[in-house]
Write an enzyme that holds these catalytic residues in place. Sequence first.
Site, PDB file in Angstrom:
ATOM      1  N   TYR A  56      36.526  20.051 -31.700  1.00 39.51           N
ATOM      2  CA  TYR A  56      37.731  20.779 -31.321  1.00 39.51           C
ATOM      3  C   TYR A  56      38.881  20.467 -32.284  1.00 39.51           C
ATOM      4  O   TYR A  56      39.520  19.421 -32.207  1.00 39.51           O
ATOM      5  CB  TYR A  56      38.153  20.426 -29.891  1.00 39.51           C
ATOM      6  CG  TYR A  56      37.092  20.674 -28.837  1.00 39.51           C
ATOM      7  CD1 TYR A  56      36.116  21.641 -28.994  1.00 39.51           C
ATOM      8  CD2 TYR A  56      37.077  19.926 -27.656  1.00 39.51           C
ATOM      9  CE1 TYR A  56      35.146  21.863 -28.029  1.00 39.51           C
ATOM     10  CE2 TYR A  56      36.119  20.148 -26.675  1.00 39.51           C
ATOM     11  CZ  TYR A  56      35.152  21.105 -26.878  1.00 39.51           C
ATOM     12  OH  TYR A  56      34.192  21.318 -25.910  1.00 39.51           O
ATOM     13  N   HIS A 140      26.468  17.410 -27.929  1.00 38.59           N
ATOM     14  CA  HIS A 140      27.219  18.664 -28.023  1.00 38.59           C
ATOM     15  C   HIS A 140      26.379  19.749 -28.694  1.00 38.59           C
ATOM     16  O   HIS A 140      26.073  19.662 -29.887  1.00 38.59           O
ATOM     17  CB  HIS A 140      28.508  18.427 -28.814  1.00 38.59           C
ATOM     18  CG  HIS A 140      29.557  19.460 -28.572  1.00 38.59           C
ATOM     19  ND1 HIS A 140      30.771  19.452 -29.233  1.00 38.59           N
ATOM     20  CD2 HIS A 140      29.612  20.531 -27.735  1.00 38.59           C
ATOM     21  CE1 HIS A 140      31.505  20.465 -28.805  1.00 38.59           C
ATOM     22  NE2 HIS A 140      30.813  21.144 -27.918  1.00 38.59           N
TER      23      HIS A 140
END
Length: 333
Positions: A56, A140
Amino acid sequence: MRLRKIQNTPVAVTELGFGASVIGNLYRVTPADDATAAVDAAWDAGIRYFDTAPHYGLGLSELRLGAALRHRPRDEYVISSKVGRLLVPNEQPHGVDTEGFVVRDDLRRQWDFSRDGVLRSIEDTLERTGLDRLDIVYLHDPDDHWRQAAEEAMPTLAELRDQGVVGAIGAGMNQSAMLARFLRETAADIVMLAGRYTLLDQSALDDVLPAAQEHGKSVVAVGVFNSGLLSRDRPAEGMKYDYQDAPPELVARALAIAEVCATHGTTLPAAAIAFPHTHPSIINVTLGMRTPEQVGRNVELHDQHIPDGLWDDLRAQGLIRSDVPAERGRGRE
């Protein structure tokens, strides 16, 4: 705000979580002061679960979230981050990241689910956040890396959990089938399920949710608005569904659900946040929150009472699957 425990772990999360992808400048710039104010507003509202990742904003989300939480009592909140994408120097920068975040691309993402990659990623995250530990660590998006993720990364996380370095481990993905495999075949305690148990998509009932029940594990639901189509009282043409323009038939279905919500005195976005809690294995809904105003709206929606009769009517009209369980009621475990 009520707490729910990740089964068979010491970790408990609030039923509403703060998703920090947007404060990493997802799609547009978020001023640093807004990011800090959003975290502060979430804290003031009772939210105590915060989720981030190196992906992110090429580390910006972790930097901002860590700075905003650093002065808070460490035992009073739960923070999760993710492994699988190392941040390494970018030898050929173009100036701006190409994966949806408005940040400089001096760094780039490098897939790595090796033992060394996992340990390095966690160390880097702790350095960026300035925190002493992570409570939850997820793999992830290991979609294309099952073997290394399952046979190397997850056992590494299990060692860290068993040593007390982290509290719970799992995986986060936009699909449910592989998440079910992680629950059935690995040491995962929890999975982060994106967009597959919503008012418009209940496919997780076919795999990950039965796996969670069978093995006594837990699920965090994200993407409950399906990229935006469920985020307004009255859906309209041009809204997004799973990151693309929503097809007309889904817009029509969302409108039909909104009309049923109105007859029960509630709204489509409030129902979208409440819906995942109809399943006993789902302990948390995490939403992206960019500003204090967004935090306030999400908390208000979350706190709305949703009558059980809404789910009954949606089942009866064929707007959600007939095997969606009746709401069990949110409470402390």
